[in-house]
Design a protein around this motif. Structure first.
Motif, short mmCIF file in Angstrom:
data_model
loop_
_atom_site.label_atom_id
_atom_site.label_comp_id
_atom_site.label_asym_id
_atom_site.label_seq_id
_atom_site.Cartn_x
_atom_site.Cartn_y
_atom_site.Cartn_z
N ASP A 45 1.81 -12.79 1.80
CA ASP A 45 1.14 -12.06 1.28
C ASP A 45 2.19 -12.67 -0.58
OD1 ASP A 45 -0.14 -10.84 -0.94
OD2 ASP A 45 1.52 -9.08 -1.41
N GLU A 46 3.42 -13.27 -0.32
CA GLU A 46 4.47 -13.48 -1.03
C GLU A 46 4.15 -15.48 -1.60
OE1 GLU A 46 7.21 -12.60 -2.97
OE2 GLU A 46 6.28 -10.04 -2.25
N GLY A 48 1.17 -16.07 -1.74
CA GLY A 48 -0.32 -16.89 -2.43
C GLY A 48 -1.28 -16.25 -1.24
N SER A 51 -6.21 -13.04 -0.69
CA SER A 51 -6.74 -13.44 -1.81
C SER A 51 -6.00 -12.15 -3.05
CB SER A 51 -7.97 -13.38 -1.88
OG SER A 51 -9.55 -12.80 -2.88
N LYS A 52 -6.50 -12.67 -4.00
CA LYS A 52 -5.18 -11.35 -5.13
C LYS A 52 -6.68 -10.49 -5.34
CE LYS A 52 -2.05 -14.09 -6.43
NZ LYS A 52 -0.72 -13.65 -5.97
N LYS A 53 -7.69 -10.76 -5.14
CA LYS A 53 -8.72 -9.31 -5.16
C LYS A 53 -8.41 -8.85 -3.76
CE LYS A 53 -12.10 -12.54 -7.14
NZ LYS A 53 -13.65 -13.08 -6.97
N SER A 55 -7.08 -6.40 -1.68
CA SER A 55 -6.27 -4.61 -1.87
C SER A 55 -4.68 -5.02 -1.22
CB SER A 55 -6.35 -3.48 -2.06
OG SER A 55 -5.82 -2.40 -2.10
N CYS A 56 -3.65 -4.81 -1.48
CA CYS A 56 -2.36 -5.44 -0.54
C CYS A 56 -1.23 -4.25 -0.87
CB CYS A 56 -1.97 -6.72 -0.60
SG CYS A 56 -2.93 -8.25 -0.45
#
Length: 91
Positions: A45-46, A48, A51-53, A55-56
């Protein structure tokens, strides 16, 4: 006082049923975090990868650990609560 405590106990019973119904999910989440690939997923996740969309929040540094600690505190509270009245004259 009786009516208020009766309502509290009823609410606690409902929540206990919900906890028990979701035990498998608790087990999976904590296993993934403490014994699984949480750190690898966090690192992805760090970079990238996700997806920025998406929920993480589950990948936050403290989210799952804090949830686990809250659940553990509830367990300890219930242990103390279950000892109320033991050894006394009350039924």
């Amino acid at each position: 006082m009786f009516n208020r405590l009766e309502t509290i106990v009823s609410d606690l019973e409902k929540q206990t049923v919900m906890l028990n119904k979701n035990k498998e999910q608790w087990d999976k989440l904590f296993s993934w975090y403490f014994e699984g690939s949480w750190l690898q997923d966090h690192d992805l996740d760090e970079t990238g990868v996700f997806s920025k969309k998406m929920s993480c929040g589950v990948l936050s540094e403290d989210g799952i650990y804090d949830l686990y600690c809250r659940l553990e505190q509830l367990r300890k509270d219930w242990e103390r609560f279950s000892a109320f009245g033991k050894g006394s004259q009350n039924p």
